[in-house]
Design a protein around this motif. Structure first.
Motif, PDB file in Angstrom:
ATOM      1  N   VAL A 135       0.831  -1.195   0.000  1.00  0.00           N
ATOM      2  CA  VAL A 135       0.000   0.000   0.000  1.00  0.00           C
ATOM      3  C   VAL A 135       0.872   1.253   0.000  1.00  0.00           C
ATOM      4  N   THR A 136       0.312   2.320  -0.553  1.00  0.00           N
ATOM      5  CA  THR A 136       0.968   3.622  -0.517  1.00  0.00           C
ATOM      6  C   THR A 136       0.569   4.352   0.757  1.00  0.00           C
ATOM      7  N   PHE A 166       4.871   1.573   0.687  1.00  0.00           N
ATOM      8  CA  PHE A 166       5.571   2.495  -0.201  1.00  0.00           C
ATOM      9  C   PHE A 166       5.314   3.890   0.338  1.00  0.00           C
ATOM     10  N   LEU A 167       6.322   4.476   0.998  1.00  0.00           N
ATOM     11  CA  LEU A 167       6.159   5.782   1.627  1.00  0.00           C
ATOM     12  C   LEU A 167       6.473   6.873   0.614  1.00  0.00           C
ATOM     13  N   HIS A 168       5.462   7.654   0.302  1.00  0.00           N
ATOM     14  CA  HIS A 168       5.612   8.691  -0.727  1.00  0.00           C
ATOM     15  C   HIS A 168       5.366  10.062  -0.122  1.00  0.00           C
ATOM     16  N   ILE A 216       9.459   1.079   1.913  1.00  0.00           N
ATOM     17  CA  ILE A 216      10.268   1.601   0.812  1.00  0.00           C
ATOM     18  C   ILE A 216      10.188   3.121   0.861  1.00  0.00           C
ATOM     19  N   LEU A 217      11.336   3.778   0.911  1.00  0.00           N
ATOM     20  CA  LEU A 217      11.377   5.236   0.881  1.00  0.00           C
ATOM     21  C   LEU A 217      11.581   5.723  -0.542  1.00  0.00           C
ATOM     22  N   PHE A 260      15.049   1.597  -0.241  1.00  0.00           N
ATOM     23  CA  PHE A 260      15.156   2.879  -0.928  1.00  0.00           C
ATOM     24  C   PHE A 260      14.994   2.680  -2.428  1.00  0.00           C
ATOM     25  N   ASP A 261      14.164   3.521  -3.068  1.00  0.00           N
ATOM     26  CA  ASP A 261      14.112   3.461  -4.530  1.00  0.00           C
ATOM     27  C   ASP A 261      14.987   4.560  -5.125  1.00  0.00           C
TER      28      ASP A 261
END
Length: 338
Positions: A135-136, A166-168, A216-217, A260-261
């Protein structure tokens, strides 16, 4: 733009930072007066997403709804309906005969200030639909950072479902809202928002206490790799350490758990900093399509492949390494029956 097209869908990078802009989302943004970040909404289609994957040499893209997310519709029933409709639309891209082999998605959630609506959507995504890769989650909701006690039931539910997050970044409510007389917040402020949010999450003990989630950053962690040592050193000051509810050892362990992306983050300065800060198995590929257009993606890919080819650390981030990192992470968070 140079194509890095792979020879088979079983090869190539996996893009964990690729956005979708379904018509209903664009309509909600327009109804609210536009994207509050100041960034214009780009053109998007499922086929354009696949074309971008081909140009990047990626076999799979994991779509997400970018900022401002469902929050653009508020916290009422209309926003809950928007979240459900977006998840149905994202699922259609992941199951369509034309795109199912190339596209997956992170589920969209209501604004977390609607705690019950968010819990209901998590149950739908993980107990009923069972198609999302995770999830975002956004870096703030209104005036609340993610670790606010109001959101504890949400973290409990995320951990229950062993969710990949997914941390946005999203818009910072600051004055003045824009630098340089109107520069959109994604240019400068989004990396700062990411840093604030992840430090908030770590210092609250969430990474320590919720052991079944992974995060995920976006954008190589914003400024975290650069500032992490500063944070650690300041915690050696007893007066500051007493303000924290987590030990220095737990902070370091939490840093080590993050992923990390590489979206818009492939210069030597960024990748060197990232590899000094974390292990190569924590790095994933991201493009930020379509907010990063063809020219921007071409530039960051050129930087990435130059780093791999010429930097002394470059071999640690070869495309096959980033792919394997992502596959391992996704396997850890496959849906299970409870």
């Amino acid at each position: 733009m140079k194509s890095h097209t792979t020879s088979a869908a079983s090869e190539g990078l996996i893009d964990v930072h690729a956005h979708a802009l379904p018509p209903m989302f664009l309509a909600a943004i327009e109804a609210a007066g536009g994207d509050p970040s100041g960034f214009p909404s780009p053109d998007w289609s499922p086929q354009a997403a696949v074309n971008s994957l081909n140009l990047s040499g990626a076999s799979l893209g994991i779509l997400s709804i970018s900022a401002p997310g469902v929050s653009i519709a508020g916290t009422g029933q209309a926003a809950r309906n928007l979240a459900r409709a977006l998840n149905a639309q994202l699922a259609s891209y992941a199951t369509s005969s034309e795109t199912s082999s190339r596209l997956s998605f992170f589920g969209a959630l209501p604004d977390w200030q609607d705690v019950n609506g968010t819990l209901a959507e998590l149950d739908f995504l993980f107990s009923q639909q069972k198609l999302c890769k995770g999830v975002t989650v956004f870096t703030s909701y209104g005036s609340y950072l993610p670790s606010d006690p109001l959101f504890k039931p949400i973290w409990d539910r995320l951990n229950h479902y062993r969710a990949l997050i997914f941390l946005h970044p999203t818009t910072l409510d600051i004055i003045p809202r824009f630098v340089a007389g109107g520069l959109p917040q994604p240019v400068i402020d989004y990396p700062i928002a990411t840093t604030r949010a992840v430090v908030d999450i770590i210092f609250s003990g969430i990474m320590r206490d919720y052991t079944d989630i992974d995060i995920i950053l976006s954008h190589a962690g914003g400024t975290l790799p650069y500032l992490a040592n500063r944070i650690e050193c300041l915690l050696l000051n007893p007066a500051l350490a007493n303000l924290a509810s987590i030990s220095l050892e737990d902070v370091k362990a939490s840093f080590a758990k993050l992923y990390f992306d590489t979206a818009l983050s492939t210069s030597a300065a960024q990748l060197d900093s990232l590899l000094i800060f974390t292990n190569p198995d924590r790095v994933l590929f991201g493009s930020d399509f379509p907010y990063a257009g063809r020219e921007a993606i071409a530039a960051v890919l050129e930087q990435y492949y130059a780093f791999v080819a010429t930097n002394t650390r470059g071999s640690a981030l070869r495309p096959e390494v980033l792919r394997e990192n992502t596959l391992d992470l996704l396997a850890r968070h496959e849906h299970r029956d409870d």
